[in-house]
Enzyme design. Structure first.
Site, PDB file in Angstrom:
ATOM      1  N   ARG A  93      29.381   4.922   3.188  1.00  0.00           N
ATOM      2  CA  ARG A  93      28.269   3.989   3.832  1.00  0.00           C
ATOM      3  C   ARG A  93      28.363   2.596   3.207  1.00  0.00           C
ATOM      4  O   ARG A  93      27.923   1.524   3.939  1.00  0.00           O
ATOM      5  CB  ARG A  93      27.056   4.544   3.191  1.00  0.00           C
ATOM      6  CG  ARG A  93      26.799   6.034   3.532  1.00  0.00           C
ATOM      7  CD  ARG A  93      25.591   6.494   2.667  1.00  0.00           C
ATOM      8  NE  ARG A  93      24.413   5.521   2.952  1.00  0.00           N
ATOM      9  CZ  ARG A  93      23.553   5.562   3.967  1.00  0.00           C
ATOM     10  NH1 ARG A  93      23.856   6.628   4.856  1.00  0.00           N
ATOM     11  NH2 ARG A  93      22.556   4.772   4.003  1.00  0.00           N
ATOM     12  N   CYS A 117      23.800  11.192   4.864  1.00  0.00           N
ATOM     13  CA  CYS A 117      25.179  12.011   4.218  1.00  0.00           C
ATOM     14  C   CYS A 117      24.686  13.184   3.510  1.00  0.00           C
ATOM     15  O   CYS A 117      23.301  13.502   3.578  1.00  0.00           O
ATOM     16  CB  CYS A 117      25.609  10.979   3.224  1.00  0.00           C
ATOM     17  SG  CYS A 117      24.782  10.723   1.690  1.00  0.00           S
ATOM     18  N   PRO A 123      17.863   6.156   5.214  1.00  0.00           N
ATOM     19  CA  PRO A 123      17.686   4.907   6.110  1.00  0.00           C
ATOM     20  C   PRO A 123      18.104   3.567   5.433  1.00  0.00           C
ATOM     21  O   PRO A 123      18.152   3.359   4.384  1.00  0.00           O
ATOM     22  CB  PRO A 123      16.158   5.009   6.295  1.00  0.00           C
ATOM     23  CG  PRO A 123      15.622   5.599   5.107  1.00  0.00           C
ATOM     24  CD  PRO A 123      16.798   6.581   4.688  1.00  0.00           C
ATOM     25  N   ILE A 124      18.152   2.594   6.405  1.00  0.00           N
ATOM     26  CA  ILE A 124      18.594   1.328   6.029  1.00  0.00           C
ATOM     27  C   ILE A 124      17.518   0.106   6.432  1.00  0.00           C
ATOM     28  O   ILE A 124      17.962  -0.833   6.464  1.00  0.00           O
ATOM     29  CB  ILE A 124      19.905   0.713   6.416  1.00  0.00           C
ATOM     30  CG1 ILE A 124      20.270   0.863   7.647  1.00  0.00           C
ATOM     31  CG2 ILE A 124      20.954   1.655   5.829  1.00  0.00           C
ATOM     32  CD1 ILE A 124      21.544   0.024   8.132  1.00  0.00           C
ATOM     33  N   ASP A 125      16.259   0.628   6.780  1.00  0.00           N
ATOM     34  CA  ASP A 125      15.136  -0.201   7.086  1.00  0.00           C
ATOM     35  C   ASP A 125      14.637  -1.513   6.296  1.00  0.00           C
ATOM     36  O   ASP A 125      14.465  -2.420   6.786  1.00  0.00           O
ATOM     37  CB  ASP A 125      13.823   0.601   7.169  1.00  0.00           C
ATOM     38  CG  ASP A 125      13.355   1.357   5.825  1.00  0.00           C
ATOM     39  OD1 ASP A 125      12.455   1.023   5.507  1.00  0.00           O
ATOM     40  OD2 ASP A 125      14.241   2.076   5.446  1.00  0.00           O
ATOM     41  N   GLN A 126      15.111  -1.299   4.576  1.00  0.00           N
ATOM     42  CA  GLN A 126      14.835  -2.290   3.983  1.00  0.00           C
ATOM     43  C   GLN A 126      16.114  -3.566   3.951  1.00  0.00           C
ATOM     44  O   GLN A 126      15.495  -4.729   3.847  1.00  0.00           O
ATOM     45  CB  GLN A 126      14.884  -1.920   2.641  1.00  0.00           C
ATOM     46  CG  GLN A 126      13.762  -0.972   2.349  1.00  0.00           C
ATOM     47  CD  GLN A 126      12.371  -1.544   2.556  1.00  0.00           C
ATOM     48  OE1 GLN A 126      12.222  -2.400   1.990  1.00  0.00           O
ATOM     49  NE2 GLN A 126      11.599  -1.016   3.497  1.00  0.00           N
ATOM     50  N   ARG A 397      36.440  10.678  -4.642  1.00  0.00           N
ATOM     51  CA  ARG A 397      35.850   9.462  -4.126  1.00  0.00           C
ATOM     52  C   ARG A 397      35.605   8.519  -5.225  1.00  0.00           C
ATOM     53  O   ARG A 397      35.358   7.501  -5.025  1.00  0.00           O
ATOM     54  CB  ARG A 397      34.678   9.928  -3.119  1.00  0.00           C
ATOM     55  CG  ARG A 397      35.013  10.484  -1.958  1.00  0.00           C
ATOM     56  CD  ARG A 397      33.907  10.642  -0.912  1.00  0.00           C
ATOM     57  NE  ARG A 397      33.493   9.239  -0.747  1.00  0.00           N
ATOM     58  CZ  ARG A 397      32.233   8.948  -0.056  1.00  0.00           C
ATOM     59  NH1 ARG A 397      31.594   9.904   0.685  1.00  0.00           N
ATOM     60  NH2 ARG A 397      31.796   7.708   0.063  1.00  0.00           N
TER      61      ARG A 397
HETATM   62  C1  EPZ Z   1      23.253   3.589  -4.351  1.00  0.00           C
HETATM   63  O1  EPZ Z   1      23.373   3.882  -2.962  1.00  0.00           O
HETATM   64  C2  EPZ Z   1      24.487   4.317  -4.863  1.00  0.00           C
HETATM   65  N1  EPZ Z   1      25.404   4.022  -3.871  1.00  0.00           N
HETATM   66  C3  EPZ Z   1      23.975   5.800  -4.968  1.00  0.00           C
HETATM   67  O2  EPZ Z   1      25.297   6.542  -5.529  1.00  0.00           O
HETATM   68  C4  EPZ Z   1      23.238   6.045  -5.721  1.00  0.00           C
HETATM   69  O3  EPZ Z   1      22.653   7.274  -5.706  1.00  0.00           O
HETATM   70  C5  EPZ Z   1      21.816   5.200  -5.307  1.00  0.00           C
HETATM   71  O4  EPZ Z   1      22.093   3.626  -5.090  1.00  0.00           O
HETATM   72  C6  EPZ Z   1      20.584   5.135  -6.456  1.00  0.00           C
HETATM   73  O5  EPZ Z   1      20.932   4.718  -7.406  1.00  0.00           O
HETATM   74  C7  EPZ Z   1      26.306   2.936  -4.050  1.00  0.00           C
HETATM   75  O6  EPZ Z   1      25.890   1.925  -4.878  1.00  0.00           O
HETATM   76  C8  EPZ Z   1      27.398   2.800  -3.140  1.00  0.00           C
HETATM   77  P1  EPZ Z   1      19.179   3.028  -2.435  1.00  0.00           P
HETATM   78  P2  EPZ Z   1      22.122   3.411  -2.152  1.00  0.00           P
HETATM   79  O7  EPZ Z   1      19.033   2.123  -1.520  1.00  0.00           O
HETATM   80  O8  EPZ Z   1      22.207   1.966  -2.158  1.00  0.00           O
HETATM   81  C9  EPZ Z   1      15.631   4.802   0.100  1.00  0.00           C
HETATM   82  C10 EPZ Z   1      26.977   7.969  -5.715  1.00  0.00           C
HETATM   83  O9  EPZ Z   1      27.070   9.204  -6.192  1.00  0.00           O
HETATM   84  N2  EPZ Z   1      15.923   3.738   1.102  1.00  0.00           N
HETATM   85  O10 EPZ Z   1      19.030   2.448  -3.986  1.00  0.00           O
HETATM   86  O11 EPZ Z   1      22.102   4.046  -0.468  1.00  0.00           O
HETATM   87  C11 EPZ Z   1      16.829   5.965   0.048  1.00  0.00           C
HETATM   88  O12 EPZ Z   1      16.616   6.466   1.104  1.00  0.00           O
HETATM   89  C12 EPZ Z   1      25.995   7.218  -4.874  1.00  0.00           C
HETATM   90  O13 EPZ Z   1      27.832   6.940  -6.466  1.00  0.00           O
HETATM   91  C13 EPZ Z   1      15.190   3.512   2.161  1.00  0.00           C
HETATM   92  O14 EPZ Z   1      14.191   4.157   2.319  1.00  0.00           O
HETATM   93  O15 EPZ Z   1      20.534   3.671  -2.593  1.00  0.00           O
HETATM   94  C14 EPZ Z   1      16.663   6.508  -1.344  1.00  0.00           C
HETATM   95  O16 EPZ Z   1      15.789   7.669  -1.162  1.00  0.00           O
HETATM   96  C15 EPZ Z   1      25.316   8.299  -4.047  1.00  0.00           C
HETATM   97  N3  EPZ Z   1      15.377   2.542   2.859  1.00  0.00           N
HETATM   98  C16 EPZ Z   1      16.348   5.417  -1.847  1.00  0.00           C
HETATM   99  O17 EPZ Z   1      15.710   4.261  -1.231  1.00  0.00           O
HETATM  100  C17 EPZ Z   1      16.470   1.641   2.814  1.00  0.00           C
HETATM  101  O18 EPZ Z   1      16.595   0.480   3.538  1.00  0.00           O
HETATM  102  C18 EPZ Z   1      17.067   4.453  -2.818  1.00  0.00           C
HETATM  103  O19 EPZ Z   1      18.303   4.424  -2.019  1.00  0.00           O
HETATM  104  C19 EPZ Z   1      17.206   1.751   1.490  1.00  0.00           C
HETATM  105  C20 EPZ Z   1      16.896   3.052   0.873  1.00  0.00           C
END
Ligand code: EPZ
Length: 432
Positions: A93, A117, A123-126, A397
């Site tokens: 991702r 996944c 989602p990536i709305d933010q 990974r």
């Molecule tokens: C990062 O993912 C890490 N991945 C994840 O690690 C980690 O679990 C996560 O941060 C939280 O610490 C990488 O850095 C590549 P988030 P990311 O955006 O950036 C919601 C591992 O095992 N959200 O902080 O995708 C989302 O659904 C991986 O190494 C929205 O709603 O995490 C989640 O509930 C797995 N809208 C929460 O925020 C958005 O636009 C936190 O997600 C973005 C996120």
């Protein structure tokens, strides 16, 4: 197809050195293409996600020279495509970081929309909200996100959730925007700070990374740099739990103890001794561990990426523990696999309820995702008899030479092709 085969019941002893942080490296490699000058990145973890990210960067025309398994030289001056194929997003991702990097540099980018996944819908709305606030038009068509802007203008962005990915992506785009951008409720994880420090080493002007307000003053261009990535907080935490669960004594070297505070606090709470040094921690445990409750939270709270490993450590502790996952809706899938090893564990809502048992027994289990896979290896090291962990590609990974590092601590573990009966028998004979 290779699997891990583990003969459990042995306490881990010795020293292990931690590699570079995967979640910092993925952001830093993306940001490295934002200059036309050459960038050298060191202390890269030698894991499959990094290989995929380097392929994605090469695919759009950047020059990528592998110096060795932990260092790379990148030059983004000849980039000729602003489009990242689904093939890369499907695998990792984080290739969506190229959206922020390309939009910042070329004011144009197209990246395949990441699906959900194994751990949640994600989602990536933010991310999109941030790019639009900077003045980009963002369209989603035919499974692709297209972002484009005549110019990017600094602005104030409030994140509804302290997202790691959105903070890093917006930070990159804002680096080359006109004026000042403020990201409020930004993520504070160590890897966010490392990406900001890397961008600043290329001439960006970012202040406040590591706090919940980041201030970015746009610059005209970025220059070359040489940068070493921070140690991996989650790899370190995984070895800390492996030492505790096996009642071992392990020195975990090349870490930043401050990044491990939430993990250390929980280990001490269940009766483990954790000694901190400048760049190492020593984890020792001898008696049966105690129980505790955890709730995953953004940094500096207890990391969601350590949640399965914590559960795998608590299944043989004394008493009842509750492990609550608040970040991702589908990150308790390892529970059934641990139950197959004799754990008394069940899911209620977004919590795993664990009643400690005196021991586990080896079984064939399957890794549902990266961190759950690492947790099943910890359970296998504790269990009596042989455990086979399938789907190790998930684990590879994010963990460099995992089985070799565990062998270095005295673990009886190997990566072999299970269909190869002879190899299995040879391993079992060797360790019996
Ligand atoms: C990062 O993912 C890490 N991945 C994840 O690690 C980690 O679990 C996560 O941060 C939280 O610490 C990488 O850095 C590549 P988030 P990311 O955006 O950036 C919601 C591992 O095992 N959200 O902080 O995708 C989302 O659904 C991986 O190494 C929205 O709603 O995490 C989640 O509930 C797995 N809208 C929460 O925020 C958005 O636009 C936190 O997600 C973005 C996120």
């Amino acid at each position: 197809m290779e699997q891990y085969i583990i003969k459990g019941g042995k306490a881990l002893h010795g020293e292990v050195s931690i590699g570079g942080a995967k979640n910092a490296a993925l952001g830093i490699l993306s940001a490295a293409i934002m200059t036309d000058e050459t960038v050298t990145v060191e202390n890269l973890p030698d894991i499959s996600d990094i290989k995929v990210m380097l392929q994605a960067i090469e695919e759009i025309g950047a020059k990528v020279d592998r110096i060795n398994e932990h260092s790379v030289r990148i030059n983004g001056s000849k980039i000729d495509s602003m489009s990242i194929d689904y093939e890369f997003i499907r695998k990792i991702r984080a290739s969506y970081y190229l959206l922020g990097a390309l939009l910042g540099k070329y004011k144009k980018a197209q990246v395949a929309l990441p699906g959900g996944c194994n751990i949640g819908s994600r989602p990536i709305d933010q991310h999109i909200k941030g790019f639009e606030a900077l003045g980009a038009s963002v369209k989603i068509e035919h499974g692709m996100i297209q972002a484009e802007a005549k110019e990017l203008k600094g602005t104030h962005i409030y994140l509804d959730i302290a997202s790691v990915g959105a903070t890093i992506n917006i930070m990159m785009a804002a680096c080359l925007a006109d004026g000042v951008t403020i990201i409020e409720n930004s993520a504070k994880e160590p890897h966010v700070v490392d990406v900001a420090n890397f961008l600043n080493s290329m001439g960006a002007s970012i202040k406040g990374a590591g706090t919940d307000v980041i201030r970015i003053k746009g610059v005209k261009s970025l220059s070359g740099s040489e940068y070493a990535i921070i140690p991996d907080q989650i790899e370190a935490g995984t070895f800390m739990f492996a030492a505790a669960a096996t009642k071992g004594d392990v020195l975990i070297k090349n870490v930043i103890p401050k990044h491990l505070e939430a993990i250390t606090a929980k280990l001490i709470e269940i009766g483990v001794s954790v000694e901190e040094y400048d760049d190492a921690v020593r984890v020792t445990a001898s008696d049966r561990l105690g129980h505790t409750n955890i709730k995953t939270l953004p940094y500096p709270g207890f990391p969601t990426d350590m949640q399965p490993q914590m559960a795998a450590t608590l299944v043989t502790s004394e008493g009842t523990s509750i492990v609550t996952e608040t970040m991702f809706e589908n990150r308790l899938k390892y529970v059934d696999e641990l139950a197959r090893m004799g754990a008394s564990i069940k899911v209620e809502g977004n919590s795993a309820i664990i009643v400690g048992v005196s021991g586990l027994t080896g079984a064939i289990v399957s890794a549902p995702d990266l961190r759950a896979g690492a947790a099943l290896v910890i359970a296998g090291l504790v269990a009596e008899g042989f455990t086979i962990v399938e789907q190790v590609e998930f684990i590879e990974r994010g963990y460099e030479h995992f089985e070799r590092k565990m062998q270095g601590l005295g673990a009886t573990m190997a990566k072999i092709d299970i269909e190869d009966e002879k190899a299995v028998q040879k391993f079992k004979l060797k360790v019996s």
